[in-house]
Design a protein around this motif. Structure first.
Motif, short mmCIF file in Angstrom:
data_model
loop_
_atom_site.label_atom_id
_atom_site.label_comp_id
_atom_site.label_asym_id
_atom_site.label_seq_id
_atom_site.Cartn_x
_atom_site.Cartn_y
_atom_site.Cartn_z
N UNK A 88 2.23 8.77 -10.78
CA UNK A 88 3.40 8.16 -11.32
C UNK A 88 4.79 7.56 -10.26
N UNK A 89 4.75 8.69 -9.29
CA UNK A 89 5.79 8.55 -8.25
C UNK A 89 5.19 7.43 -7.42
N UNK A 90 3.78 7.63 -7.09
CA UNK A 90 3.39 6.19 -6.27
C UNK A 90 3.61 4.92 -6.75
N UNK A 125 3.77 -4.00 4.81
CA UNK A 125 3.22 -3.85 3.51
C UNK A 125 2.77 -2.51 3.19
N UNK A 126 3.48 -1.51 4.19
CA UNK A 126 3.13 -0.02 3.73
C UNK A 126 4.30 0.78 3.57
N UNK A 171 9.18 -0.31 -6.54
CA UNK A 171 10.75 -0.38 -6.15
C UNK A 171 10.62 -1.12 -4.78
N UNK A 172 9.36 -1.02 -3.92
CA UNK A 172 9.44 -1.80 -2.91
C UNK A 172 9.31 -3.29 -2.72
N UNK A 173 8.95 -3.72 -4.14
CA UNK A 173 8.85 -5.25 -4.28
C UNK A 173 9.39 -5.51 -5.76
N UNK A 207 0.73 -1.30 0.04
CA UNK A 207 0.06 -0.09 0.07
C UNK A 207 0.77 1.12 -0.12
N UNK A 208 0.69 2.16 -0.97
CA UNK A 208 1.33 3.21 -1.21
C UNK A 208 0.72 4.56 -0.47
N UNK A 209 1.06 5.04 0.32
CA UNK A 209 0.28 6.00 0.99
C UNK A 209 0.76 7.12 1.97
N UNK A 210 0.12 7.82 2.61
CA UNK A 210 0.64 9.01 3.36
C UNK A 210 0.39 8.99 4.77
#
Length: 218
Positions: A90-92, A72-73, A98-100, A54-57
């Motif tokens: 795009x950044x997200x 997983x965050x 990149x994280x996986x 999960x890509x978040x803020x």
């Protein structure tokens, strides 16, 4: 080898500002019965049996932790942080991929699509064996998730700002996965969208399943 290592990782995009959404708090934190918009989306991925990130803020980290493990965050930096490129879809995507880096592929799923069904996610994951790009389609209309094979890694990690997937969809052969899941087209941008999703029979069925899983009180 773990069975999940042979499956593509679902990258859930949960960092958008939701500029068109007028309401108190972020749209992904809005309630759909006993859970939030984001929780519904994540629950579908978990139910599909696929690995995820999960890509978040910061404002949504606790919402995500209610469904998935902290490992997983991916927490994005605050907007305007020094020496950081502008945030955007795009950044997200680049951050999640990149994280996986060793995944056999990735499924991109916006966090504001809580009606996408687990079987749809599994179907798109299987289609990645047929083409470098695969996507869910409802009545001929392209939707999400969008699957991308490992051979596209170098291009995915270079995405930035608001640069999305359109260029890759045009450049590479793709497999359309026709489905009867209308949720592949239903995102939440406005209060009207949220009201429509709240009225969905899919959400009602999900709520009933959550209640059924809860232990009975004495």
């Amino acid at each position: 080898m773990s069975p999940t290592r042979s499956l593509p990782t679902v990258v859930v995009l949960a960092a958008g500002g939701g500029a068109r959404f007028e309401g108190a708090g972020p749209k992904l934190g809005q309630s759909l019965g006993p859970a939030s918009v984001l929780a519904h989306t994540l629950d579908a991925v978990v139910s599909a049996g696929l690995p995820l990130v999960v890509v978040t803020v910061a404002a949504l980290v606790e919402v995500a932790r209610g469904v998935v493990a902290s490992r997983d965050i991916v927490l994005l930096p605050p907007v305007g942080s020094a020496s950081r490129e502008p945030l955007g879809v795009g950044f997200s995507i680049a951050s999640g991929v990149s994280a996986r880096p060793h995944a056999p592929g990735w499924l991109i799923l916006p966090g504001d699509m809580p009606l996408v069904q687990p079987q749809t996610l599994r179907a798109v994951a299987r289609a990645l064996g047929q083409a470098p790009v695969a996507y869910a389609q409802y009545r001929g209309r392209q939707g999400f998730p969008v699957g991308l094979s490992a051979e596209l890694y170098s291009e995915l990690v270079q995405l930035s700002g608001e640069e999305g997937l359109r260029r890759l969809l045009v450049r590479y052969p793709s497999a359309a996965v026709e489905t009867d899941d209308a949720g592949v087209l239903q995102d939440i941008n406005t209060q009207a969208d949220l009201a429509q999703v709240r009225a969905s029979s899919t959400v009602l069925a999900w709520q009933q399943s959550v209640v059924a899983r809860q232990p009975n009180e004495a």
